[in-house]
Design a protein around this motif. Structure first.
Motif, PDB file in Angstrom:
ATOM      1  N   LEU A  37      16.047 -12.546   4.531  1.00  0.00           N
ATOM      2  CA  LEU A  37      15.912 -11.220   3.932  1.00  0.00           C
ATOM      3  C   LEU A  37      15.866 -11.296   2.414  1.00  0.00           C
ATOM      4  O   LEU A  37      15.156 -10.515   1.768  1.00  0.00           O
ATOM      5  CB  LEU A  37      17.063 -10.332   4.395  1.00  0.00           C
ATOM      6  N   ASP A  41      12.775  -9.872   0.278  1.00  0.00           N
ATOM      7  CA  ASP A  41      13.051  -8.885  -0.763  1.00  0.00           C
ATOM      8  C   ASP A  41      12.504  -9.348  -2.112  1.00  0.00           C
ATOM      9  O   ASP A  41      11.919  -8.564  -2.868  1.00  0.00           O
ATOM     10  CB  ASP A  41      14.551  -8.633  -0.851  1.00  0.00           C
ATOM     11  N   SER A  46       7.589  -6.442   3.452  1.00  0.00           N
ATOM     12  CA  SER A  46       8.234  -5.949   4.672  1.00  0.00           C
ATOM     13  C   SER A  46       7.833  -6.851   5.828  1.00  0.00           C
ATOM     14  O   SER A  46       6.655  -7.219   5.956  1.00  0.00           O
ATOM     15  CB  SER A  46       7.788  -4.510   4.972  1.00  0.00           C
ATOM     16  N   SER A  70      14.918  -5.643  11.038  1.00  0.00           N
ATOM     17  CA  SER A  70      13.748  -5.292  10.226  1.00  0.00           C
ATOM     18  C   SER A  70      12.763  -4.371  10.926  1.00  0.00           C
ATOM     19  O   SER A  70      11.863  -3.818  10.290  1.00  0.00           O
ATOM     20  CB  SER A  70      13.014  -6.569   9.807  1.00  0.00           C
TER      21      SER A  70
END
Length: 449
Positions: A37, A41, A46, A70
């Motif tokens: 993640l 980020d 995404s 997610s």
């Protein structure tokens, strides 16, 4: 497209994040998904898809949890029975991830249903291939994880799978394996840090040898693999639970004393030399470094509570992160601080640390015995003259075979030997840890070669 590599050096594996135009695809994520993640980020993307090349045997996947966290589509090869419902893919399927796509190529060998994913850009050009445990850098994935009755047929399948990748993909396509960076999932040590199909055509045994020569060489080279592998496939097929990386409950000296007296596993994470200089009787040395989780997972009895001793809380947290990757979730507690502050828990013990030069000066003493805890293939290649070979993972069952007298214990670097020394010390043996590189034994004339 940008491919980011997430290393898990303790297990010898890599996970990958591919980003393009704000979209991300993740391949073979480890269980501690916070690392994934963070990369996503940083890329401002995404996650649209999470892909598995196979049901892993050497670590607990983070794929299911990552897909849930997610909202991404979870993609798993068809064939294995699962306790959840991902998207199941077959040979020839295409995963559309907007500005990129991934073509599914069935590549059995490491497992029966294993697949690779050919990465293609928006124009359809193949930029690379995620090969999991199929084509590795200068090697291939091992083929004996499903049992001896399947090994020979899977080895032949592995050869043909690698040949298919080389035949169907362009020579400049980058190769992105999951295993092969020290992982026991590799059939033989992998070489290098990056590769392409063309480079593998020049060096990989599956692409330079005949099928029979490849099969014979791979089968002859297979060594033992960690016992915790037996748990990983089951956990991954059933669906791993959410991970807990929090600090375990604190334990004081009185709590440690009770656990040691009960015969529970109390593991000291400090450096092996510090452990030898002073440790609590009844504890075991598993230094928190590169090989920690592999060997603790190999030897640890999961039916027995596990307690950790560390220099500080950060060391405990790092150890817990390593442990959850192989499904050791239940850490019963942890103690931190100077070992002298915990000395009320059990009598303090010490043993000597030496090198091969020191062994050379004392080996003529008939009361001195040398224990080599490397794998049998390492021992066969070269060893200290007169040494006894008991691989580390067999030591707890075979310690009574060792002769009376002082035991000098070594491995290739000192790490496995430090675990073995703590096991023997716990059994009351007079032990000396050889904390030295094995090459030094040859330099002082101790080896058979």
């Amino acid at each position: 497209m940008q491919v980011s590599v997430i290393e898990t050096s303790g297990l010898g594996d890599r996970s990958y994040v591919v980003t393009s135009d704000g979209n991300a695809v993740v391949i073979d994520p480890q269980r501690d998904i916070d690392r994934v993640l963070a990369v996503v980020d940083e890329r401002g993307a995404s996650i649209t898809h999470v892909l598995e090349t196979h049901i892993h045997n050497d670590y607990v996947t983070g794929g299911l949890e990552l897909s849930r966290a997610s909202g991404a589509e979870y993609v798993v090869p068809a064939g294995d029975e699962l306790g959840y419902r991902p998207r199941r893919v077959h040979d020839g399927d295409v995963i559309d991830a907007h500005a990129m796509s991934l073509g599914v190529i069935h590549t059995p060998g490491h497992t029966e249903h294993h697949v690779s994913y050919a990465l293609r850009d928006a124009a359809g050009a193949t930029a690379g291939v995620f090969t999991g445990g199929s084509l590795l850098f200068g090697s291939t994935g091992r083929t004996d994880l499903l049992g001896p009755e399947h090994t020979r047929s899977l080895t032949r399948a592995q050869f043909r799978s690698v040949r298919r990748l080389a035949d169907e993909l362009p020579g400049d396509a980058a190769v992105y394996p999951t295993h092969g960076f020290g992982s026991f999932c590799s059939a033989a040590p992998a070489t290098g840090d990056a590769s392409t199909i063309d480079e593998e055509l020049r060096s990989n045994p599956a692409l330079t040898k005949t099928e029979q020569a490849f099969v014979d060489e791979l089968l002859d080279g297979l060594s033992d693999f960690p016992s915790y592998y037996a748990h990983m496939g089951v956990i991954n097929a059933n669906g791993p639970t959410a991970v807990d990386l929090s600090l375990p409950s604190p334990i004081d000296a009185a709590g440690l004393r009770r656990r040691i007296a009960a015969g529970e596993w109390v593991v000291d994470l400090r450096h092996r030399v510090a452990f030898a200089a002073g440790h609590l009787g009844g504890t075991l040395s598993f230094e928190l470094s590169g090989s920690f989780v592999t060997y603790l997972g190999w030897l640890y009895d999961r039916a027995v509570p596990l307690t950790l001793i560390g220099e500080d809380e950060q060391q405990i947290v790092e150890a817990r992160r390593e442990l959850v990757r192989i499904g050791v979730d239940d850490v019963a507690g942890a103690a931190v601080g100077p070992i002298t502050a915990l000395s009320a828990a059990a009598p303090m013990r010490t043993y000597r640390v030496a090198d091969f030069a020191a062994l050379g000066r004392e080996v003529a003493d008939s009361s001195v015995h040398v224990l080599d805890v490397r794998q049998t293939d390492e021992f066969a290649e070269n060893h200290v003259a007169g040494a006894v070979n008991v691989p580390l993972h067999e030591l707890t069952d075979r310690a009574d075979e060792l002769p009376a007298g002082q035991i000098w214990v070594h491995c290739a670097s000192g790490y496995r030997a430090s675990i073995a020394a703590s096991i023997l010390d716990d059994r009351g043996r007079d032990v000396v840890l050889i904390d030295d590189e094995f090459e030094a034994a040859a330099r002082v004339g101790l080896t058979t070669d």
